[in-house]
Enzyme design. Sequence first.
Site, PDB file in Angstrom:
ATOM      1  N   SER A 170       0.847  -1.190   0.000  1.00 31.74           N
ATOM      2  CA  SER A 170       0.000   0.000   0.000  1.00 31.74           C
ATOM      3  C   SER A 170       0.883   1.240   0.000  1.00 31.74           C
ATOM      4  O   SER A 170       1.665   1.428  -0.924  1.00 31.74           O
ATOM      5  CB  SER A 170      -0.949  -0.022   1.211  1.00 31.74           C
ATOM      6  OG  SER A 170      -1.869   1.058   1.138  1.00 31.74           O
ATOM      7  N   THR A 171       0.817   2.081   1.020  1.00 32.80           N
ATOM      8  CA  THR A 171       1.581   3.326   1.060  1.00 32.80           C
ATOM      9  C   THR A 171       3.072   3.039   0.922  1.00 32.80           C
ATOM     10  O   THR A 171       3.633   2.279   1.695  1.00 32.80           O
ATOM     11  CB  THR A 171       1.320   4.082   2.373  1.00 32.80           C
ATOM     12  OG1 THR A 171      -0.085   4.174   2.587  1.00 32.80           O
ATOM     13  CG2 THR A 171       1.934   5.465   2.331  1.00 32.80           C
ATOM     14  N   HIS A 224      -2.664  -1.099  -3.231  1.00 31.76           N
ATOM     15  CA  HIS A 224      -3.778  -0.169  -3.048  1.00 31.76           C
ATOM     16  C   HIS A 224      -3.545   1.057  -3.924  1.00 31.76           C
ATOM     17  O   HIS A 224      -2.638   1.852  -3.673  1.00 31.76           O
ATOM     18  CB  HIS A 224      -3.878   0.264  -1.580  1.00 31.76           C
ATOM     19  CG  HIS A 224      -4.233  -0.844  -0.647  1.00 31.76           C
ATOM     20  ND1 HIS A 224      -4.030  -0.761   0.715  1.00 31.76           N
ATOM     21  CD2 HIS A 224      -4.776  -2.070  -0.862  1.00 31.76           C
ATOM     22  CE1 HIS A 224      -4.447  -1.878   1.293  1.00 31.76           C
ATOM     23  NE2 HIS A 224      -4.892  -2.690   0.351  1.00 31.76           N
ATOM     24  N   MET A 258      -0.264   1.169   5.181  1.00 34.17           N
ATOM     25  CA  MET A 258      -1.020   1.559   6.372  1.00 34.17           C
ATOM     26  C   MET A 258      -2.117   0.535   6.650  1.00 34.17           C
ATOM     27  O   MET A 258      -2.712  -0.020   5.728  1.00 34.17           O
ATOM     28  CB  MET A 258      -1.629   2.943   6.149  1.00 34.17           C
ATOM     29  CG  MET A 258      -2.298   3.569   7.361  1.00 34.17           C
ATOM     30  SD  MET A 258      -2.919   5.234   6.959  1.00 34.17           S
ATOM     31  CE  MET A 258      -1.384   6.064   6.539  1.00 34.17           C
ATOM     32  N   ASP A 262      -4.576  -4.656   6.201  1.00 29.41           N
ATOM     33  CA  ASP A 262      -5.029  -5.481   5.086  1.00 29.41           C
ATOM     34  C   ASP A 262      -3.968  -6.539   4.784  1.00 29.41           C
ATOM     35  O   ASP A 262      -2.783  -6.221   4.651  1.00 29.41           O
ATOM     36  CB  ASP A 262      -5.273  -4.610   3.852  1.00 29.41           C
ATOM     37  CG  ASP A 262      -5.889  -5.391   2.703  1.00 29.41           C
ATOM     38  OD1 ASP A 262      -6.570  -6.409   2.966  1.00 29.41           O
ATOM     39  OD2 ASP A 262      -5.700  -4.970   1.540  1.00 29.41           O
TER      40      ASP A 262
END
Length: 205
Positions: A26-27, A53, A145, A148
């Site tokens: 993600s991030t 993401h 973050m 997930d």
Amino acid sequence: MTDLLHYETHVRGAPQNRRIVAIGSSTGGPQALQTVITGLPEHFPCPVVVVQHMPAGFTGALAERLNGVARVEVREACDGDVLRPGCVYIAPGNRQLRVRQEAGGRRIALSDEPPVGNHRPAVNVMYDSVAHLGNDVVAVILTGMGCDGREGMRRIKQNGGYCIAQDEATCVVYGMPKSVVDAGLADEICPLPKIAGAIQAAVRR
């Protein structure tokens, strides 16, 4: 070079194509993915599926950029794609990605079903879809973050899969890997530059 030749000779002569690598991020993920994917050799013997993401419209550009610098093929996944060794499939933004076992082999299945944990694509959805493959699965959780991927990783571990988590020092956000590590699910905790090597070693097991 000698190590790479030994690796390629080993995997070409071994029944490794049942293996699958599943990566969640993600991030900070795009740069982390670049580090990992460009570290894979040209003759990597497994397919790789990725959930990053990212909104619709951005994952295609990410796949194209990575394909330009990697030794493996990188593409945005399409519904019905047959998984091939040495190819990386990135889930399209705003689509859920699963791996389906069919008569013709393992295929990508995309859907518009609701977000899971506010994510579409969701790492948990992808991980859940490969968990039943047992020790054929090498699952990797990268910077991001939230949590997930944790519950999907739990099911992968319960079925005998192998888990690699990015370490805190090299994460942009130590959320998703931390949730996996804190749950006791990580077989290895690696700094980002060593993850590609850890994947290759796990595939050889």
